[in-house]
Write a protein that holds these residues in place. Structure first.
Motif, PDB file in Angstrom:
ATOM      1  N   UNK A 157     -12.495 -36.752 -10.845  1.00 33.53           N
ATOM      2  CA  UNK A 157     -12.613 -35.829  -9.711  1.00 33.53           C
ATOM      3  C   UNK A 157     -11.340 -35.851  -8.870  1.00 33.53           C
ATOM      4  N   UNK A 158     -10.828 -37.032  -8.580  1.00 40.94           N
ATOM      5  CA  UNK A 158      -9.610 -37.163  -7.780  1.00 40.94           C
ATOM      6  C   UNK A 158      -8.433 -36.475  -8.456  1.00 40.94           C
ATOM      7  N   UNK A 159      -8.260 -36.736  -9.744  1.00 40.65           N
ATOM      8  CA  UNK A 159      -7.115 -36.193 -10.455  1.00 40.65           C
ATOM      9  C   UNK A 159      -7.223 -34.674 -10.607  1.00 40.65           C
ATOM     10  N   UNK A 160      -8.423 -34.177 -10.815  1.00 44.49           N
ATOM     11  CA  UNK A 160      -8.612 -32.725 -10.909  1.00 44.49           C
ATOM     12  C   UNK A 160      -8.255 -32.043  -9.590  1.00 44.49           C
ATOM     13  N   UNK A 161      -8.727 -32.605  -8.494  1.00 43.79           N
ATOM     14  CA  UNK A 161      -8.426 -32.015  -7.182  1.00 43.79           C
ATOM     15  C   UNK A 161      -6.947 -32.107  -6.865  1.00 43.79           C
ATOM     16  N   UNK A 162      -6.323 -33.243  -7.219  1.00 41.86           N
ATOM     17  CA  UNK A 162      -4.895 -33.407  -6.961  1.00 41.86           C
ATOM     18  C   UNK A 162      -4.084 -32.396  -7.750  1.00 41.86           C
ATOM     19  N   UNK A 163      -4.516 -32.101  -8.982  1.00 43.03           N
ATOM     20  CA  UNK A 163      -3.784 -31.162  -9.833  1.00 43.03           C
ATOM     21  C   UNK A 163      -3.965 -29.717  -9.379  1.00 43.03           C
ATOM     22  N   UNK A 164      -5.192 -29.342  -8.974  1.00 41.80           N
ATOM     23  CA  UNK A 164      -5.481 -27.951  -8.614  1.00 41.80           C
ATOM     24  C   UNK A 164      -5.242 -27.652  -7.138  1.00 41.80           C
ATOM     25  N   UNK A 165      -5.281 -28.684  -6.291  1.00 37.78           N
ATOM     26  CA  UNK A 165      -5.109 -28.455  -4.859  1.00 37.78           C
ATOM     27  C   UNK A 165      -6.354 -27.890  -4.199  1.00 37.78           C
ATOM     28  N   UNK A 166      -7.474 -27.911  -4.909  1.00 38.14           N
ATOM     29  CA  UNK A 166      -8.733 -27.354  -4.389  1.00 38.14           C
ATOM     30  C   UNK A 166      -9.870 -28.291  -4.776  1.00 38.14           C
ATOM     31  N   UNK A 167     -10.788 -28.482  -3.862  1.00 36.35           N
ATOM     32  CA  UNK A 167     -12.006 -29.250  -4.151  1.00 36.35           C
ATOM     33  C   UNK A 167     -13.183 -28.291  -4.110  1.00 36.35           C
ATOM     34  N   UNK A 168     -13.939 -28.248  -5.192  1.00 36.59           N
ATOM     35  CA  UNK A 168     -15.098 -27.354  -5.284  1.00 36.59           C
ATOM     36  C   UNK A 168     -16.368 -28.185  -5.447  1.00 36.59           C
ATOM     37  N   UNK A 169     -17.333 -27.923  -4.583  1.00 39.06           N
ATOM     38  CA  UNK A 169     -18.616 -28.615  -4.639  1.00 39.06           C
ATOM     39  C   UNK A 169     -19.668 -27.609  -5.079  1.00 39.06           C
ATOM     40  N   UNK A 170     -20.404 -27.957  -6.125  1.00 40.95           N
ATOM     41  CA  UNK A 170     -21.457 -27.071  -6.623  1.00 40.95           C
ATOM     42  C   UNK A 170     -22.755 -27.852  -6.717  1.00 40.95           C
ATOM     43  N   UNK A 171     -23.766 -27.305  -6.091  1.00 45.67           N
ATOM     44  CA  UNK A 171     -25.100 -27.904  -6.136  1.00 45.67           C
ATOM     45  C   UNK A 171     -26.124 -26.795  -6.336  1.00 45.67           C
ATOM     46  N   UNK A 172     -26.760 -26.812  -7.504  1.00 43.46           N
ATOM     47  CA  UNK A 172     -27.854 -25.875  -7.779  1.00 43.46           C
ATOM     48  C   UNK A 172     -27.456 -24.418  -7.544  1.00 43.46           C
ATOM     49  N   UNK A 173     -26.292 -24.038  -8.046  1.00 45.62           N
ATOM     50  CA  UNK A 173     -25.868 -22.654  -7.933  1.00 45.62           C
ATOM     51  C   UNK A 173     -25.201 -22.314  -6.623  1.00 45.62           C
ATOM     52  N   UNK A 174     -25.180 -23.209  -5.666  1.00 44.84           N
ATOM     53  CA  UNK A 174     -24.505 -22.982  -4.392  1.00 44.84           C
ATOM     54  C   UNK A 174     -23.137 -23.665  -4.464  1.00 44.84           C
ATOM     55  N   UNK A 175     -22.095 -22.917  -4.150  1.00 42.15           N
ATOM     56  CA  UNK A 175     -20.742 -23.426  -4.319  1.00 42.15           C
ATOM     57  C   UNK A 175     -19.960 -23.331  -3.013  1.00 42.15           C
ATOM     58  N   UNK A 176     -19.076 -24.301  -2.810  1.00 46.09           N
ATOM     59  CA  UNK A 176     -18.210 -24.296  -1.626  1.00 46.09           C
ATOM     60  C   UNK A 176     -16.860 -24.898  -2.031  1.00 46.09           C
ATOM     61  N   UNK A 177     -15.775 -24.257  -1.618  1.00 43.23           N
ATOM     62  CA  UNK A 177     -14.432 -24.738  -1.946  1.00 43.23           C
ATOM     63  C   UNK A 177     -13.607 -24.906  -0.683  1.00 43.23           C
TER      64      UNK A 177
END
Length: 680
Positions: A157-177
């Motif tokens: 998770x850390x490395x993905x966010x560091x590479x993309x510059x965005x953190x995306x949280x998804x829970x049961x079809x609800x998403x927030x970035x």
């Protein structure tokens, strides 16, 4: 230079560790380099350097009141609230210091990425986000001490966010970035376990550091620290000029970065080095290119030189060169120099060929016929380069191992790994079913909740809503995960193990199991008994390579204090269980059972059986590998196995693969071994 009423030690005052400091600086100049992994001993100024560098840098401009500290001058990297402020024209700007955010090893996924309040979203139809560590680290430094002990999923998770510059949280079809641009700094002590190669490769740079061995420099370090602790303000003031100079150089490099050019020759050199070093994939090439450009900018140049590429390689390649566990480390510096010389020779030949073609095209005679010979460079070959009671045996030969995957499940245990299945409260596990929560939960089973609410929709007051969900409808997810185990090897290193190469086969078997432990993220420990005592050679650790090192260096000789070995194993396992009740211990005893040294003066065999019964009473699972191979057998190992309640394995042929095959079939959990061969 105060930060929260703490006087921060100056970055330029840190003695030594130049490679670590350079790697940190390069990431601040150009965060696209991809973070840095610092590997080394404790007490080598790792955390001091990170905080000192953040304190050295000037304040950054942020959107006032933004919980993500968005950049007011970059509309493409703003959160939703800041974009709304831009539209309404109420955006205000303030300045803050660059922040260092710590991530504890015990952090959960929700603590790292943040959480969405699913209950609020269902009832109100609104997204409500609780920021996590990644939100706090935006536009700052995320510092993860002992990152090798962090769960693999969280590292991903850390490395993905560091590479993309965005953190995306998804829970049961609800998403927030939200934006999550940060410099990731991970530190680790390799003796406590390695990161998976796939995760190592995701770090842009790696700096291997160790304590300073020069006495003069160590004295300088002591004096600097004493001066700092005596009068922090005066010490910081004495380094102010150097701090300001370095800060100015970093800012200049940031402005110069976009103007730096890199030639095709330098790109070819980068690729040649990566090919010669046998690194996987192409991330190393790209990272080395970015690092070379950043080094040129930091050195005040707009052109990448060979020296930039060489220095970049020393930071980009160390953690990418080893292709599998237990490989010997090649001489990296020699290989790097060979690659550079090879590329120089290619450039020389290319240049001479072009000159030759130009002369032929112009019709001019060639005055130096011997120059033609330079078009066929000749390669060169370099030179490649008992009276004691103890004997050091090797670890055997290569062998094939078949794979076996019995299924074994352990419930309600926490941890990480790839061995045994367990139910877990962590959100990283696989969703297998649901249940009614005992208290408020953030891991709502949306599908099960809807199914629970569906039968009551006709009788519930909807007030214009499509669906009404009551608290009694809520269902929590039950997740399944895999965890590792503790495999403790108790090895007979007495003189009798030297007969008929028993120790060679035994070491090969243990090394084969270490290979499997590496892949399954198990902890391993190693106890050897010989002479008059037993020794915990390696306390339980996830560093299987360290276990391999001690195993190879284990000598054989002396008497057989078997009861000492079992008691040391029992004490080690009990200590680990007190430290971590979720530990799944398994003891592997490799011996012929011929105990001839006691602890308390009673019969060595009887004493050994008494201690063995303690394992059985505690429910500690084990296996006994009987190495007795003489024509006349005493069957002592079998008796000890009965006392242990262990699986007994009598082997006529003591080849290493036979032992491994036997251990594999005896282990009550998924202790499997890879197919294929490898050198021991």
């Amino acid at each position: 230079m105060r930060n929260h009423n703490i006087t921060v030690y100056p970055f330029t005052a840190i003695v030594g560790q130049e490679r670590m400091k350079k790697a940190l600086i390069l990431n601040v100049v150009n965060p696209k380099v991809g973070g840095v992994l610092i590997r080394g001993e404790k007490g080598t100024a790792k955390s001091t350097a990170v905080r000192a560098l953040a304190n050295l840098l000037p304040e950054i401009e942020v959107v006032e009141g933004c919980k993500f500290r968005c950049n007011p001058h970059d509309i493409h990297a703003m959160c939703e609230d800041c974009l709304e402020k831009v539209k309404t024209g109420i955006l205000k700007i303030s300045s803050v210091k660059m922040k260092v955010t710590d991530l504890p090893v015990s952090a959960t996924e929700d603590r790292v990425v943040g959480t969405l309040d699913i209950e609020h979203a269902i009832k109100k139809g609104e997204k409500r986000f609780e920021p996590g560590v990644l939100a706090n680290a935006h536009r700052g430094i995320l510092y993860v001490d002992e990152i090798n002990l962090l769960d693999d999923h969280l590292v991903d998770v850390l490395l993905d966010s560091a590479a993309m510059g965005v953190n995306t949280i998804e829970r049961e079809g609800i998403s927030f970035s939200h934006p999550a641009n940060f410099v990731l700094v991970g530190t680790m002590n390799p003796e406590e376990g390695e990161l998976r190669p796939q995760l190592l490769d995701r770090f842009g740079l790696c700096a291997d550091i160790k304590g300073i061995m020069d006495v003069t420099r160590r004295v300088e370090l002591i004096k600097s620290r004493l001066s700092y602790e005596t009068n922090p303000e005066a010490f910081v003031a004495s380094w102010q000029a150097a701090e300001s100079e370095l800060c100015g150089r970093i800012l200049l490099a940031q402005n110069l970065l976009s103007e730096v050019n890199i030639s095709d020759n330098m790109l070819e050199l980068i690729s040649q080095i990566c090919v010669d070093m046998n690194v996987d994939g192409h991330r190393a090439d790209i990272t080395m290119m970015k690092t070379s450009i950043t080094l040129a900018a930091f050195n005040g140049r707009t052109e990448v030189l060979e020296e930039d590429v060489k220095e970049a390689a020393e930071l980009v390649l160390p953690h990418r060169m080893r292709r599998k566990p237990f490989d010997n480390h090649p001489d990296k510096q020699d290989k790097l120099n060979e690659s550079i010389e090879k590329q120089r020779e290619k450039e020389k030949n290319k240049s001479e060929q072009q000159k030759k073609e130009q002369k032929e095209h112009s019709g001019k005679p060639q005055d130096h016929p011997d120059e033609q010979e330079s078009d066929n460079p000749q390669g060169s070959t370099g030179g490649q380069p008992d009276a004691s009671s103890e004997t050091l045996f090797s670890t055997g030969e290569s062998y094939q191992i078949k794979q076996l995957s019995p299924d074994f499940r352990r419930n309600n245990r926490n941890g990480s790994g790839r061995r045994s299945k367990t139910l877990t409260s962590s959100k990283k596990g696989r969703y297998i079913k649901s249940k009614i929560p005992e208290e408020k939960t953030t891991d709502l089973a949306f599908d099960a909740t809807l199914r629970a609410a569906a039968p009551y929709q006709l009788v519930r007051e909807k007030n214009g809503n499509s669906i009404i969900i009551h608290e009694s409808d809520f269902r929590k997810k039950i997740r399944e995960n895999k965890i590792g185990n503790l495999v403790l090897f108790v090895v007979d290193a007495s003189g009798s193990m030297g007969a008929q190469q028993r120790m060679v086969a035994s070491k090969g078997a243990v090394l084969s199991m270490l290979m499997d432990a590496y892949q399954k993220r198990d902890k391993v420990g190693l106890i050897a008994f010989k002479g008059d005592s037993a020794e915990l050679i390696l306390p339980p650790t996830s560093s299987v390579e360290l276990a391999q090192k001690y195993l190879q260096e284990l000598p054989t000789g002396g008497k057989t204090p078997l009861s000492h070995g079992l008691m040391k194993g029992y004490e080690t396992i009990k200590s680990e269980l007190r430290r971590d009740p979720d530990t799944c211990p398994f003891m592997v005893l490799i011996s012929d059972g011929r105990a001839n040294v006691s602890m308390n003066g009673e019969s060595p065999i009887q004493e050994t059986k008494t201690i063995a019964s303690m394992f059985r009473g505690e429910g500690i699972q084990s296996a006994v590998i009987d190495t007795e191979s003489s024509m006349i057998k005493f069957g002592l190992a079998q008796e000890i196995s009965t006392a242990l309640g262990a699986r007994y394995l009598a082997l006529e042929d003591l080849k290493a693969d036979s032992i491994v095959e036997a251990v594999r079939s005896s282990v009550p959990f998924d202790l499997q071994f890879p197919s294929g061969s490898f050198s021991i």
